[in-house]
Motif scaffolding. Structure first.
Motif, mmCIF file in Angstrom:
data_model
loop_
_atom_site.group_PDB
_atom_site.id
_atom_site.type_symbol
_atom_site.label_atom_id
_atom_site.label_comp_id
_atom_site.label_asym_id
_atom_site.label_seq_id
_atom_site.Cartn_x
_atom_site.Cartn_y
_atom_site.Cartn_z
ATOM 1 N N MET A 223 -10.662 -4.095 -3.397
ATOM 2 C CA MET A 223 -9.448 -3.570 -2.405
ATOM 3 C C MET A 223 -8.223 -4.607 -2.582
ATOM 4 S SD MET A 223 -10.893 -2.100 0.990
ATOM 5 C CE MET A 223 -11.769 -3.842 0.889
ATOM 6 N N GLY A 224 -6.893 -3.865 -2.802
ATOM 7 C CA GLY A 224 -5.887 -4.595 -2.951
ATOM 8 C C GLY A 224 -4.323 -3.939 -2.424
ATOM 9 N N THR A 225 -3.670 -4.497 -1.971
ATOM 10 C CA THR A 225 -2.834 -3.561 -1.287
ATOM 11 C C THR A 225 -1.193 -4.657 -0.718
ATOM 12 O OG1 THR A 225 -2.309 -1.643 0.853
ATOM 13 C CG2 THR A 225 -3.401 -4.490 1.216
ATOM 14 N N TYR B 182 -7.364 -8.209 -1.302
ATOM 15 C CA TYR B 182 -6.494 -9.310 -1.367
ATOM 16 C C TYR B 182 -5.155 -8.164 -0.800
ATOM 17 C CZ TYR B 182 -4.759 -6.409 -6.217
ATOM 18 O OH TYR B 182 -4.929 -5.989 -6.738
ATOM 19 N N ILE B 183 -4.339 -8.906 -0.480
ATOM 20 C CA ILE B 183 -2.941 -8.379 0.007
ATOM 21 C C ILE B 183 -1.341 -9.355 -0.500
ATOM 22 C CG2 ILE B 183 -1.134 -8.101 2.465
ATOM 23 C CD1 ILE B 183 -4.602 -8.067 3.762
ATOM 24 N N ARG B 184 -0.712 -8.134 -0.611
ATOM 25 C CA ARG B 184 0.465 -8.726 -1.936
ATOM 26 C C ARG B 184 1.185 -8.961 0.028
ATOM 27 N NH1 ARG B 184 3.718 -12.132 -1.294
ATOM 28 N NH2 ARG B 184 5.631 -11.786 -3.012
ATOM 29 N N ALA B 185 1.763 -9.747 0.815
ATOM 30 C CA ALA B 185 2.360 -9.653 2.035
ATOM 31 C C ALA B 185 3.712 -10.368 2.111
ATOM 32 C CB ALA B 185 1.382 -10.362 2.712
ATOM 33 N N GLY B 186 4.637 -10.105 2.189
ATOM 34 C CA GLY B 186 6.145 -10.842 1.745
ATOM 35 C C GLY B 186 6.305 -10.689 3.298
ATOM 36 N N ARG C 55 -19.539 0.025 7.703
ATOM 37 C CA ARG C 55 -19.993 -1.169 8.121
ATOM 38 C C ARG C 55 -20.273 -1.598 6.588
ATOM 39 N NH1 ARG C 55 -22.655 2.661 10.362
ATOM 40 N NH2 ARG C 55 -21.930 2.681 12.386
ATOM 41 N N TRP C 56 -19.489 -1.971 5.450
ATOM 42 C CA TRP C 56 -19.244 -2.484 4.257
ATOM 43 C C TRP C 56 -19.171 -4.497 4.326
ATOM 44 C CZ3 TRP C 56 -14.569 0.079 0.892
ATOM 45 C CH2 TRP C 56 -14.942 1.229 1.190
ATOM 46 N N ASN C 57 -19.976 -5.386 3.705
ATOM 47 C CA ASN C 57 -19.589 -6.831 3.691
ATOM 48 C C ASN C 57 -19.605 -7.516 2.899
ATOM 49 O OD1 ASN C 57 -22.534 -6.242 5.223
ATOM 50 N ND2 ASN C 57 -23.589 -6.470 3.709
ATOM 51 N N TRP C 58 -18.018 -7.968 3.471
ATOM 52 C CA TRP C 58 -17.777 -9.003 3.021
ATOM 53 C C TRP C 58 -18.038 -9.986 2.340
ATOM 54 C CZ3 TRP C 58 -12.377 -7.974 2.981
ATOM 55 C CH2 TRP C 58 -11.852 -6.645 3.625
ATOM 56 N N VAL C 59 -17.753 -10.213 1.540
ATOM 57 C CA VAL C 59 -18.640 -11.124 0.374
ATOM 58 C C VAL C 59 -17.569 -12.672 -0.077
ATOM 59 C CG1 VAL C 59 -19.810 -9.493 -0.578
ATOM 60 C CG2 VAL C 59 -18.158 -9.781 -1.910
ATOM 61 N N GLN C 60 -16.305 -12.566 0.557
ATOM 62 C CA GLN C 60 -15.057 -13.379 0.612
ATOM 63 C C GLN C 60 -14.274 -13.146 1.217
ATOM 64 O OE1 GLN C 60 -15.645 -16.095 -2.202
ATOM 65 N NE2 GLN C 60 -13.142 -16.706 -2.293
ATOM 66 N N GLU C 61 -13.597 -14.317 1.341
ATOM 67 C CA GLU C 61 -12.376 -14.398 2.667
ATOM 68 C C GLU C 61 -11.528 -13.687 2.286
ATOM 69 O OE1 GLU C 61 -11.996 -14.876 5.939
ATOM 70 O OE2 GLU C 61 -13.964 -14.881 6.234
ATOM 71 N N PRO C 62 -10.863 -12.342 2.745
ATOM 72 C CA PRO C 62 -9.571 -11.592 2.498
ATOM 73 C C PRO C 62 -8.218 -13.001 1.424
ATOM 74 C CG PRO C 62 -10.658 -10.660 4.340
ATOM 75 C CD PRO C 62 -10.831 -11.996 4.014
ATOM 76 N N LEU C 63 -7.776 -12.293 0.897
ATOM 77 C CA LEU C 63 -6.927 -13.482 0.216
ATOM 78 C C LEU C 63 -5.541 -12.436 0.679
ATOM 79 C CD1 LEU C 63 -6.172 -15.257 -1.944
ATOM 80 C CD2 LEU C 63 -6.409 -13.997 -3.456
ATOM 81 N N VAL C 64 -5.129 -13.022 1.421
ATOM 82 C CA VAL C 64 -3.427 -13.202 1.822
ATOM 83 C C VAL C 64 -2.508 -13.698 1.070
ATOM 84 C CG1 VAL C 64 -2.158 -12.751 3.783
ATOM 85 C CG2 VAL C 64 -4.267 -11.888 4.472
ATOM 86 N N LEU C 65 -1.918 -13.129 -0.036
ATOM 87 C CA LEU C 65 -0.591 -13.988 -0.758
ATOM 88 C C LEU C 65 0.912 -13.525 -0.229
ATOM 89 C CD1 LEU C 65 -1.867 -12.062 -3.543
ATOM 90 C CD2 LEU C 65 -2.902 -14.979 -3.424
ATOM 91 N N ARG C 66 0.864 -14.741 0.507
ATOM 92 C CA ARG C 66 1.901 -14.727 1.538
ATOM 93 C C ARG C 66 3.542 -15.082 1.231
ATOM 94 N NH1 ARG C 66 -2.098 -16.056 4.543
ATOM 95 N NH2 ARG C 66 -2.355 -14.934 6.946
ATOM 96 N N GLY C 67 4.254 -14.394 1.945
ATOM 97 C CA GLY C 67 6.453 -14.963 0.925
ATOM 98 C C GLY C 67 6.446 -14.631 -0.079
#
Length: 154
Positions: free
Chosen positions: A58-60, A94-98, A116-128
């Motif tokens: 997912m991407g947001t 992944y999150i595109r975060a301003g 009850r989904w399983n995270w397989v990787q830490e969420p990626l937060v693309l900040r700034g």
């Protein structure tokens, strides 16, 4: 046996479209042989897409400290129809975060926990401010998820 990766990502700008394309490019890496990839905008995806996949990326964007309305709509339409049958679905985000992405991350994590989904990787937060490195980070995330499916890790 072929596996299927679903990428559901909101891309309201040229840069966020680059991120969605990078996720697909990574997932479609030449060394990944037995994974098909479907890429959809959240408003075009729904329960049937989730039922048909073996993992989801997912991407947001961060919108007012929350996930995009489009991704929220996707969850609203899909949550109960897939709740029982897709528990344990491998997922990544992944999150595109301003700003800092904290509220967005917490909101998606709450929904994923309920599903009850399983995270397989830490969420990626693309900040700034936009950085060119964001694209390669998302490409790597897509590749990781598809490679994990391909090798049977998840």
């Amino acid at each position: 046996m072929s596996k299927h990766l679903l990428i559901v990502a909101h891309a309201p700008s040229a840069n966020t479209l680059r991120l969605r394309e990078a996720a697909a490019r990574g997932a479609g890496h030449a060394d990944i042989e037995n994974v098909s990839v479907t890429v959809k905008a959240p408003l075009d995806a729904g329960p049937d897409d989730i039922r048909a996949c073996d993992a989801i990326l997912m991407g947001t964007t961060e919108n007012l400290g929350y996930m995009s309305g489009a991704l929220k709509d996707f969850f609203d339409r899909s949550y109960y129809p897939v709740l029982e049958e897709k528990q344990g679905l491998p997922c990544a985000l992944y999150i595109r975060a301003g700003h800092d992405g904290t509220g967005t991350l917490r909101a998606v994590q709450t929904i994923v926990t309920g599903l009850r989904w399983n995270w397989v990787q830490e969420p990626l937060v693309l900040r700034g401010d936009w950085q060119e490195a964001f694209e390669s980070q998302v490409e790597e995330l897509g590749m990781y998820l598809a490679a994990g499916l391909d090798s049977g890790i998840f």
